[in-house]
Design an enzyme around this catalytic site. Structure first.
Site, PDB file in Angstrom:
ATOM      1  N   LYS A  45       0.886  -0.769   0.219  1.00  0.00           N
ATOM      2  CA  LYS A  45      -0.265  -0.252  -0.077  1.00  0.00           C
ATOM      3  C   LYS A  45       0.879   1.263   0.103  1.00  0.00           C
ATOM      4  O   LYS A  45       2.345   1.430   0.106  1.00  0.00           O
ATOM      5  CB  LYS A  45      -0.427  -0.392   1.050  1.00  0.00           C
ATOM      6  N   TYR A 265      16.346  28.983   8.997  1.00  0.00           N
ATOM      7  CA  TYR A 265      15.239  30.460   9.590  1.00  0.00           C
ATOM      8  C   TYR A 265      14.857  30.164  11.142  1.00  0.00           C
ATOM      9  O   TYR A 265      15.748  29.109  12.012  1.00  0.00           O
ATOM     10  CB  TYR A 265      14.197  29.721   9.315  1.00  0.00           C
TER      11      TYR A 265
HETATM   12  C1  LIG Z   1       0.044  -2.273   6.762  1.00  0.00           C
HETATM   13  C2  LIG Z   1      -0.820  -3.190   7.480  1.00  0.00           C
HETATM   14  C3  LIG Z   1      -0.109  -4.583   7.229  1.00  0.00           C
HETATM   15  C4  LIG Z   1       2.026  -4.088   7.109  1.00  0.00           C
HETATM   16  O1  LIG Z   1       2.278  -3.709   8.286  1.00  0.00           O
HETATM   17  P1  LIG Z   1       3.461  -3.839   8.438  1.00  0.00           P
HETATM   18  O2  LIG Z   1       3.753  -3.273   9.696  1.00  0.00           O
HETATM   19  O3  LIG Z   1       4.241  -2.884   7.967  1.00  0.00           O
HETATM   20  O4  LIG Z   1       4.514  -5.129   8.472  1.00  0.00           O
HETATM   21  C5  LIG Z   1      -0.951  -5.961   7.447  1.00  0.00           C
HETATM   22  N1  LIG Z   1      -1.635  -5.404   7.688  1.00  0.00           N
HETATM   23  C6  LIG Z   1      -2.536  -4.613   7.882  1.00  0.00           C
HETATM   24  C7  LIG Z   1      -4.736  -4.397   8.022  1.00  0.00           C
HETATM   25  C8  LIG Z   1      -2.510  -3.000   7.280  1.00  0.00           C
HETATM   26  O5  LIG Z   1      -3.049  -2.152   7.619  1.00  0.00           O
END
Ligand SMILES: *Cc1c(COP(=O)(O)O)cnc(C)c1O
Length: 378
Positions: A45, A265
């Site tokens: 994702k 800044y």
């Molecule tokens: C993002 C996600 C994962 C992967 O998690 P990591 O901690 O990056 O390994 C697995 N399951 C779900 C439901 C997620 O949202």
């Protein structure tokens, strides 16, 4: 080494190198932690945690990965174009009235509420077919997922299910990054309990942390994300993963700062001795976390220059960062040279900690202005 850019290399302020071999090696490493009958899927994702969905998908598929998890349906459709033969789940589930798109592109929603389940089973009943989808049961994180009671009732309700039977039943850990947190055990026990009557359906609980927490958490399929990309599954301790990404920024100018003068800044950082600083051509617009800057009160992150540490001086600007290179040998500070802002010698999690965030957020923030290079990090 391949480069995916349209402009001459010397014109970029920063360079983002991604190592597909390291990504594949990390997937193999995690798959190797699982027993033979447990499938190692991949969470890709958010554009593969900022590294690029297409590259990650092709690399992981070639390494042997066959099941992929994205968040929103648009990511799933984009992924389907890259991987015609993979199993693709959309973790955010079924958005209202979109089931036809899921069918057309062979995307499986992770049904996260009773309403979503009802919408999907209505579809299955209307076609008389079992269209593949996962069901998410909430074991304590209280985001997506049917409550345990809803899940148990729905899964035993033949009139509700019709011809539908899930291809996967899953849940998600709230505290995987802290492996000895009692919540992990509680969720594991609850997941076992509610899924026991349906144990013939494949089950999945583990993210990266769950893979590393051991076989109790593995079930039939694991869904690692951050570890694939070299990030930290656990908040503390040794990180066994290979780094996959490196960010370098180009030196524009090296200059002297007399003691008592301030840098950047807000004039929040004062030179306490005669300093030499290097100004590099990347900033928060490139995703380099602004909160990792330093003030007189609070230290900030650092870069590395051939084994020499160069602390960040003052605030991080939109397009540039000032580094303390007082102790870095002159010959490494040529105009145009690159310094490592993130990579094998500068862990994303370490810089993220200065900014009070985590490497997940850092990686997914990395910008579009870099030259993108695919190849070894060194
Ligand atoms: C993002 C996600 C994962 C992967 O998690 P990591 O901690 O990056 O390994 C697995 N399951 C779900 C439901 C997620 O949202």
């Amino acid at each position: 080494m391949s480069v995916s850019n349209s402009f001459p290399s010397g014109l970029y302020g920063g360079r983002l190198t991604i190592d597909p071999k390291a990504l594949a090696a990390n997937w193999m490493f995690l798959a190797g932690k699982l027993a033979g009958e447990t499938e190692c899927a991949a969470a890709i994702k958010a554009d593969a945690y900022g590294l690029g969905q297409e590259m990650a998908a092709k690399t992981l598929f070639e390494a042997g990965c066959r099941t992929f998890f994205v968040a929103v349906p648009t990511e799933a459709l984009a992924l389907r174009k890259v991987l015609p033969d993979a199993v693709i789940y959309a973790l955010d589930g079924l958005f209202p009235g979109t089931a036809a798109h899921f069918l057309e592109h062979d995307i499986r929603p992770v049904l996260g509420s009773l309403e979503e389940l009802q919408e999907w089973t209505a579809l299955c009943k209307s076609t008389g077919r079992n269209h593949p989808a996962a069901v998410h049961v909430d074991t304590g994180i209280h985001r997506l997922g049917l409550s345990p009671a809803e899940f148990s009732a729905a899964m035993s309700d033949k009139a509700l299910l019709g011809p539908f039977e899930p291809t996967l039943v899953m849940s998600h850990l709230a505290c995987g990054s802290t492996p000895d947190h009692p919540m992990n055990r509680r969720q594991l026990d609850l997941f076992r309990e509610v899924t026991a009557p349906f144990a013939h359906i494949p089950r999945s609980l583990a993210n990266s942390a769950g893979v590393l927490m051991g076989p109790d958490y593995h079930f039939d399929l694991a869904r690692p994300g951050i570890s694939l990309y070299g990030g930290r599954a656990f908040d503390t301790g040794f990180n066994p993963m290979r780094p996959v990404v490196k960010v370098e920024a180009r030196i524009m100018i090296v200059r002297e700062v007399p003691p008592g003068d301030t840098i950047g800044y807000g004039a929040k950082q004062t030179a306490k001795r005669p300093l030499r600083n290097a100004v590099v051509a990347a900033g928060y617009a490139d995703g380099l976390l602004r909160r990792a800057g330093s003030t007189d009160e609070r230290p900030g992150g650092f870069a590395m220059i051939e084994g020499h540490r160069a602390p960040i001086l003052g605030r991080i600007s939109m397009d540039m960062i000032t580094l303390d290179v007082t102790d870095v040998p002159e010959n490494l500070l040529r105009r145009g040279a690159f310094v490592e802002m993130l990579g094998p010698h500068v862990a994303a999690a370490d810089i993220a900690a200065y900014a009070e965030t985590i490497d997940y957020e850092y990686l997914t923030s990395l910008g579009r202005r870099f030259e993108r290079v695919y190849g070894p990090l060194t």
